[in-house]
Design a protein around this motif. Structure first.
Motif, PDB file in Angstrom:
ATOM      1  N   LEU A 288     -11.813  -0.996   5.945  1.00  0.00           N
ATOM      2  CA  LEU A 288     -10.667  -0.660   5.095  1.00  0.00           C
ATOM      3  C   LEU A 288     -10.223  -1.855   4.269  1.00  0.00           C
ATOM      4  CD1 LEU A 288      -8.453   1.551   7.446  1.00  0.00           C
ATOM      5  CD2 LEU A 288     -10.231   2.262   5.844  1.00  0.00           C
TER       6      LEU A 288
ATOM      7  N   LEU B 131      -2.227   6.156  -0.520  1.00  0.00           N
ATOM      8  CA  LEU B 131      -3.402   5.378  -0.114  1.00  0.00           C
ATOM      9  C   LEU B 131      -3.516   5.323   1.409  1.00  0.00           C
ATOM     10  CD1 LEU B 131      -3.403   2.409  -2.673  1.00  0.00           C
ATOM     11  CD2 LEU B 131      -4.916   4.413  -2.626  1.00  0.00           C
ATOM     12  N   LYS B 132      -2.374   5.214   2.087  1.00  0.00           N
ATOM     13  CA  LYS B 132      -2.413   5.232   3.555  1.00  0.00           C
ATOM     14  C   LYS B 132      -2.908   6.580   4.065  1.00  0.00           C
ATOM     15  CE  LYS B 132       1.758   3.259   3.617  1.00  0.00           C
ATOM     16  NZ  LYS B 132       3.028   2.631   4.017  1.00  0.00           N
TER      17      LYS B 132
ATOM     18  N   ALA C 104      -6.664   6.643   3.593  1.00  0.00           N
ATOM     19  CA  ALA C 104      -7.366   5.842   4.604  1.00  0.00           C
ATOM     20  C   ALA C 104      -7.430   6.591   5.927  1.00  0.00           C
ATOM     21  CB  ALA C 104      -6.665   4.496   4.783  1.00  0.00           C
TER      22      ALA C 104
ATOM     23  N   ASP D 186       0.723  -1.680   7.339  1.00  0.00           N
ATOM     24  CA  ASP D 186       0.030  -0.469   6.890  1.00  0.00           C
ATOM     25  C   ASP D 186      -0.895   0.065   7.976  1.00  0.00           C
ATOM     26  OD1 ASP D 186       1.169  -0.725   4.323  1.00  0.00           O
ATOM     27  OD2 ASP D 186      -0.510  -1.956   3.616  1.00  0.00           O
TER      28      ASP D 186
ATOM     29  N   ASP E  39      -5.393  -4.432  -0.742  1.00  0.00           N
ATOM     30  CA  ASP E  39      -3.974  -4.757  -0.607  1.00  0.00           C
ATOM     31  C   ASP E  39      -3.394  -4.341   0.740  1.00  0.00           C
ATOM     32  OD1 ASP E  39      -3.878  -5.807  -3.200  1.00  0.00           O
ATOM     33  OD2 ASP E  39      -3.432  -3.845  -4.089  1.00  0.00           O
ATOM     34  N   ILE E  40      -4.215  -3.805   1.633  1.00  0.00           N
ATOM     35  CA  ILE E  40      -3.726  -3.344   2.934  1.00  0.00           C
ATOM     36  C   ILE E  40      -3.189  -4.528   3.742  1.00  0.00           C
ATOM     37  CG2 ILE E  40      -5.980  -3.545   4.051  1.00  0.00           C
ATOM     38  CD1 ILE E  40      -5.328  -1.006   5.629  1.00  0.00           C
TER      39      ILE E  40
ATOM     40  N   MET F 123       0.856  -1.191   0.000  1.00  0.00           N
ATOM     41  CA  MET F 123       0.000   0.000   0.000  1.00  0.00           C
ATOM     42  C   MET F 123       0.890   1.238   0.000  1.00  0.00           C
ATOM     43  SD  MET F 123      -3.127   0.667   2.662  1.00  0.00           S
ATOM     44  CE  MET F 123      -4.347   1.962   2.372  1.00  0.00           C
TER      45      MET F 123
ATOM     46  N   THR G  53     -12.209  -1.574   1.115  1.00  0.00           N
ATOM     47  CA  THR G  53     -11.865  -0.429   0.273  1.00  0.00           C
ATOM     48  C   THR G  53     -10.447  -0.535  -0.274  1.00  0.00           C
ATOM     49  OG1 THR G  53     -13.318   0.925   1.654  1.00  0.00           O
ATOM     50  CG2 THR G  53     -11.798   2.093   0.197  1.00  0.00           C
ATOM     51  N   TYR G  54      -9.540  -1.094   0.545  1.00  0.00           N
ATOM     52  CA  TYR G  54      -8.129  -1.219   0.167  1.00  0.00           C
ATOM     53  C   TYR G  54      -7.716  -2.689   0.283  1.00  0.00           C
ATOM     54  CZ  TYR G  54      -8.422   3.794   1.115  1.00  0.00           C
ATOM     55  OH  TYR G  54      -8.802   5.113   1.116  1.00  0.00           O
TER      56      TYR G  54
END
Length: 263
Positions: A26, A5-6, A9, A37, A32-33, A1, A29-30
């Motif tokens: 999260l 993107l962090k 968030a 992260d 790949d977190i 991430m 929504t993300y």
């Protein structure tokens, strides 16, 4: 991430505080977190809060019972920050307008008399650093919709921190064996939970040791006067306006949280 993107968030979670509207997990929504992260996202929010004049007054440790770790599929606790405006006086009406979906848990609170910095902190050193313990109630809240959280979501969300009510009866560690101290949680006069400190990593002092050794490599020292919440001994209970909760801790005394009625 990546960093952008962090930052996004963290902005979404801070926005949930302001709007009192929870966001989607999260992890949805993300996708790949990852674990690392989550703590960076938490730190981005804390840094912004501190830049706005708020002050860290301690830490909380969560996911300390085997049941909660099994539920979320993890094998270690997590931690969050306690800020100066998280603390409320017992018996005084607590307004409900700052939380989204608040719940409450009983815990003992360690109050430090000496600094504690890892790595390498031992149980003996942790005990030496504790000035006294207090009965406490922790308000937990999630900025994630419907408490649909996994470990990454709750870490990112400052370990679902919300507030703290401390009792006024200090006890020295030399005067009590915390492992054997139990708690009865009452909601509006009815028992809604019971538990014992032995459920918190076998002994709540282990939670303090874990915290010091986890945050120490990042340059964080647990400071004198800081409060550390080591983990709940019962399940979370939902809070509604007008509720009163009492945690009776036997030899440690009790603590009461009163929530203001709706206008």
């Amino acid at each position: 991430m990546d960093s952008s993107l962090k930052a996004q968030a963290a902005k979404e979670l801070l926005g949930a505080y302001a709007s009192r509207q929870p966001i989607a997990p999260l992890t949805e929504t993300y996708p790949d977190i990852v674990f690392e992260d989550a703590y960076e996202i938490q730190k981005l929010q804390i840094d912004q809060m501190l830049a706005g004049g708020r002050i860290v007054k301690g830490h909380k440790v969560g996911l300390t019972s085997a049941a909660m770790q099994n539920q979320l599929g993890v094998d270690q606790p997590d931690f969050g920050h306690l800020l100066d405006d998280f603390f409320f006086l017992e018996h005084m009406p607590i307004p409900m307008d700052r939380w989204l979906q608040a719940r409450i848990e009983p815990e003992v609170a360690f109050v430090l008399g000496k600094p504690l910095k890892g790595p390498g902190v031992t149980v003996a050193e942790a005990i030496q650093a504790v000035d006294f313990v207090l009965p406490a109630l922790e308000i937990v809240d999630s900025r994630i919709k419907d408490w649909k959280i996994g470990i990454i979501d709750t870490i990112s969300d400052n370990a679902s921190s919300g507030g703290v009510i401390l009792g006024g009866s200090p006890t020295r560690l030399t005067d009590v064996d915390l492992r054997l101290v139990g708690c009865t949680l009452l909601k509006n006069g009815q028992i809604v939970g019971t538990g014992a400190n032995g459920a918190v990593l076998g002994n709540p002092i282990n939670s303090l040791v874990w915290l010091a050794n986890t945050v120490g490599p990042s340059g964080v020292t647990l400071e004198p006067g800081h409060v550390v919440l080591p983990g709940s001994v019962t399940k979370m209970q939902p809070i509604a306006a007008g509720d009163t909760f009492v945690a009776n801790w036997g030899a440690l005394g009790s603590v009461t949280a009163r929530f203001a009625k709706e206008n």
